[in-house]
Enzyme design. Sequence first.
Site, PDB file in Angstrom:
ATOM      1  N   GLU A  22       0.815  -1.221   0.000  1.00 19.57           N
ATOM      2  CA  GLU A  22       0.000   0.000   0.000  1.00 19.57           C
ATOM      3  C   GLU A  22       0.844   1.265   0.000  1.00 19.57           C
ATOM      4  OE1 GLU A  22      -3.102   0.492  -0.734  1.00 19.57           O
ATOM      5  OE2 GLU A  22      -2.983  -1.685  -1.083  1.00 19.57           O
ATOM      6  N   PRO A 225      20.739  73.856 -25.164  1.00 17.03           N
ATOM      7  CA  PRO A 225      21.032  75.112 -25.856  1.00 17.03           C
ATOM      8  C   PRO A 225      21.255  74.969 -27.370  1.00 17.03           C
ATOM      9  CG  PRO A 225      22.968  74.327 -24.713  1.00 17.03           C
ATOM     10  CD  PRO A 225      21.870  73.380 -24.361  1.00 17.03           C
ATOM     11  N   ASP A 248       9.679  74.588 -30.026  1.00 13.57           N
ATOM     12  CA  ASP A 248       9.832  76.036 -30.015  1.00 13.57           C
ATOM     13  C   ASP A 248      10.788  76.497 -31.101  1.00 13.57           C
ATOM     14  OD1 ASP A 248       8.112  76.554 -28.036  1.00 13.57           O
ATOM     15  OD2 ASP A 248       9.619  76.733 -26.435  1.00 13.57           O
ATOM     16  N   LYS A 270       7.556  80.975 -31.281  1.00 14.37           N
ATOM     17  CA  LYS A 270       7.095  82.302 -30.890  1.00 14.37           C
ATOM     18  C   LYS A 270       8.262  83.236 -31.131  1.00 14.37           C
ATOM     19  CE  LYS A 270       6.014  80.781 -26.898  1.00 14.37           C
ATOM     20  NZ  LYS A 270       5.570  80.529 -25.536  1.00 14.37           N
ATOM     21  N   GLY A 302      16.667  74.757 -24.081  1.00 12.80           N
ATOM     22  CA  GLY A 302      17.278  74.851 -22.759  1.00 12.80           C
ATOM     23  C   GLY A 302      16.603  73.928 -21.769  1.00 12.80           C
ATOM     24  N   ASP A 303      16.263  74.497 -20.621  1.00 14.73           N
ATOM     25  CA  ASP A 303      15.532  73.753 -19.604  1.00 14.73           C
ATOM     26  C   ASP A 303      14.089  74.248 -19.624  1.00 14.73           C
ATOM     27  OD1 ASP A 303      15.873  72.094 -16.891  1.00 14.73           O
ATOM     28  OD2 ASP A 303      14.451  73.719 -16.613  1.00 14.73           O
ATOM     29  N   MET A 383      16.814  86.779 -22.957  1.00 15.11           N
ATOM     30  CA  MET A 383      15.988  87.666 -23.778  1.00 15.11           C
ATOM     31  C   MET A 383      16.381  89.124 -23.542  1.00 15.11           C
ATOM     32  SD  MET A 383      12.357  85.670 -23.433  1.00 15.11           S
ATOM     33  CE  MET A 383      12.520  85.263 -21.719  1.00 15.11           C
ATOM     34  N   ALA A 412      25.070  80.048 -27.898  1.00 18.11           N
ATOM     35  CA  ALA A 412      25.913  79.229 -27.030  1.00 18.11           C
ATOM     36  C   ALA A 412      25.803  77.762 -27.409  1.00 18.11           C
ATOM     37  CB  ALA A 412      25.492  79.417 -25.570  1.00 18.11           C
TER      38      ALA A 412
END
Length: 464
Positions: A22, A225, A248, A270, A302-303, A383, A412
């Site tokens: 078993e 840049p 941009d 722009k 840029g940033d 600017m 730059a």
Amino acid sequence: MKHFPVFLSVSGQHIALSGGGEAAVAKLRLLLKTEASLTVFAANAVPEIHSWAAQGKLTLINRPLQSGDLTNEVLFYAADEDDAEDARTSAIARDAGVLANIVDNLQDSQFITPAIVDRDPVTVAIGTEGAAPVLARAIKADLEERLSPNLGMLARVGKSFRKAAEALPWGRARRTFWADYYFKSGPRVETKGEVAAEQALDELLFSHLAAETSQGHVAFVGAGPGDPELLTLKARKALDTADVVIYDRLVAPEILELARREAQLIDAGKTPFGQQTPQEVINELIVTHAQKGHQVVRLKSGDPTVFGRLDEELDACAAAGVASHVVPGITAASAAVASIGQSLTKRGRNSGVRFLTGHDVAGFADHDWRDLAKPGQVAAIYMGKKAARFIQGRLIMHDADPATPVTVVENASRANQRVIASTIATLPTDLADADLAGPALTFVGLTPRAATATLTKFQQQELA
Ligand code: SAH
């Protein structure tokens, strides 16, 4: 833990068992579920074992185990239910270097067989190191009840679908897909068999792919840049996957070329004092494309967080329920100051630096000129081209030394970078003479360190 649970690879391997009663039958029932080939040694095996042998499910050797019988087995079971015989057979196994288990004798066994919940290929093994067999049985019963009998089928079908599911991006998207299959759509069809499960997977993948692509997203990415080598790796990745790039005016063409070939490029330029795309129109452009399910890259020079009207665009996304994130970039002041070999702050000279804008939406921007006029102050004016005379006037008005150095860096980091060394006294005339056409950064309080001014690799290549 006295016993470490592992799942042993037994496919095509040999397992031997001694015994024909078993206890042997009980172990064999379990072992017959594996892909191992089984050999049973028993002088008087019960009919059930004979019938398994007749069906080719195992090999029955009608005599007791002898030394030399075990050669390449991975496991051996001593199941004669006779202490002396079990000791004899397990010694043979040990001598042959085969791991031995003596049924119901934890002490002398090298391994134990756990209680098993079998939903192949999903297998749960439960062990108590002999401490509480009742507990093991209760846990097994509990799991048997909880795990659907069809779980194995679902897992098998799922396994063969793993390649197809790679159409979904790795990570969250794929995890949600599999969770939906195993806990929702799978259980709904599990009683209908494998074909139904396969069909459910197909449909689920289709709907997940559709949902995945319809989730629009906006990345506000700093393009730096101009020199493409000054892009971050994150910016490159975003450009690689973008459906739409809204850029941009100041973003360099070399950088736009890095966008995915199929991407739609939209100029949202722009021009200061010139034709402008109103901010509201840009906001709407960003939101509409994201709502179409596109991966939108809003590319800013840029940033993005420096004089970039980022907040208005972020707010527009938030108001429309469009997800977004910001990828920083190298701001013009960082690139410009590097090109003149100076540092923005310097021990003993200035412990702070200002980033100013020469003009804002309302016209020339006003600042704390009195403070700026003091010796040693450094300001980076963005600017500021048109504001030269205004800046000069304000500084002189607050008693600045007219000989204070002012350096203007045009373009730059780009091939056509120019550096104009000036002073407060001569700034407007020097700038008029230089006739600047590109973006320019004005430093008040810094003079170029000529000897160390360096060109980037990109500039050298362009000039070569
Ligand atoms: N977010 C940008 C600034 C945008 S405002 C950044 O972080 O650089 C635009 C102004 O940035 C320009 O008028 C100019 O003053 C400056 N600028 C941008 N790129 C420039 C570059 N390559 N050289 C010099 N000035 C730059």
